[in-house]
Design an enzyme around this catalytic site. Sequence first.
Site, PDB file in Angstrom:
ATOM      1  N   ARG A   1      28.371  39.041  24.914  1.00 58.91           N
ATOM      2  CA  ARG A   1      27.005  38.470  25.145  1.00 58.91           C
ATOM      3  C   ARG A   1      26.377  37.387  25.199  1.00 58.91           C
ATOM      4  NH1 ARG A   1      22.149  43.029  24.163  1.00 58.91           N
ATOM      5  NH2 ARG A   1      21.181  40.752  23.089  1.00 58.91           N
TER       6      ARG A   1
ATOM      7  N   ARG B   1      29.879  42.341  18.151  1.00 56.50           N
ATOM      8  CA  ARG B   1      29.913  43.088  19.687  1.00 56.50           C
ATOM      9  C   ARG B   1      30.407  42.618  20.501  1.00 56.50           C
ATOM     10  NH1 ARG B   1      23.575  44.762  20.036  1.00 56.50           N
ATOM     11  NH2 ARG B   1      23.009  42.224  20.990  1.00 56.50           N
TER      12      ARG B   1
ATOM     13  N   ARG C   1       7.358  43.958  21.195  1.00 60.91           N
ATOM     14  CA  ARG C   1       7.710  43.433  20.640  1.00 60.91           C
ATOM     15  C   ARG C   1       7.500  42.275  19.699  1.00 60.91           C
ATOM     16  NH1 ARG C   1      13.624  43.346  22.427  1.00 60.91           N
ATOM     17  NH2 ARG C   1      14.975  41.243  21.438  1.00 60.91           N
TER      18      ARG C   1
ATOM     19  N   LYS D   1      19.935  49.458  18.598  1.00 53.44           N
ATOM     20  CA  LYS D   1      18.784  51.110  18.973  1.00 53.44           C
ATOM     21  C   LYS D   1      19.267  51.458  20.028  1.00 53.44           C
ATOM     22  CE  LYS D   1      16.477  47.368  19.050  1.00 53.44           C
ATOM     23  NZ  LYS D   1      16.842  46.307  18.838  1.00 53.44           N
TER      24      LYS D   1
ATOM     25  N   ARG E   1      17.060  34.705  16.899  1.00 55.43           N
ATOM     26  CA  ARG E   1      16.422  35.987  16.907  1.00 55.43           C
ATOM     27  C   ARG E   1      16.266  36.537  16.010  1.00 55.43           C
ATOM     28  NH1 ARG E   1      21.517  38.264  20.058  1.00 55.43           N
ATOM     29  NH2 ARG E   1      19.821  40.651  20.542  1.00 55.43           N
TER      30      ARG E   1
END
Length: 220
Positions: free
Chosen positions: A159, A125, A86, A11, A170
């Site tokens: 992160r 990532r 969300r 996203k 998550r």
Amino acid sequence: MILLGPPGAGKGTQAERLQADFKLAHISTGDMLRKQVADGTELGREAKGYMDKGELVPDEVIIGMILQRIEEPDAREGFLLDGFPRNESQADALDAALRERGRRLSGVLMIEVPDDEVVRRLTGRRVCVKNPSHIYHVELDPPKHEDVCDQDGSRLIQRDDDKEETIRRRLEVYHGQTAPLIDYYDRTGLLRRFDGTRSPDEVHGHLRATAATLRLEDQL
Ligand code: AMP
């Protein structure tokens, strides 16, 4: 417009590209929260505990923050929401706020990616310490120099919430609380689905074509 999809669907990457295509404000609640954390604000301190566990930050905090943000000058011509709403109460709050302001959603772009692929993507990532929308992957999209951002030379970091255990949580939160929004927006005819396992360029091409059509329809 809203970009919907699990964590790691792309996203943020796609929002950056669409922002450049259409001059829309890219509004990422995750990036806004991480900035508050980095700046050491009270909101940041409150949010960090939830974020590190992979839980949602309470609605009161998020909704206030986003409603203020969409009033800013760069969002006047349109905006792209990334990471918001969300859950259904955030979606209801957004609907009500847009209605009050005589504005409306043009579309909801849903990027679909299976859980296993999400885990593979997020564990690798790396994000730029200065601008977290500069995003890389150690295998799939490595920077030219290890741990250095190609775009501004800053350091790349992982992160805190991209650790495998947090990613699993998550994903649970996504399936339990966010995925019901797929039906929510499908019922209103706003939902468009995209295969997020395609290459970033292909996904971008499909999103851009749809966003262009939605914009044209809105101007009629
Ligand atoms: P993201 O970068 O969108 O994956 O967001 C990172 C974290 O920020 C999430 O795991 C949540 O803890 C928090 N967060 C971001 N957006 C929201 C939201 N709309 N509602 C609640 N929490 C959020």
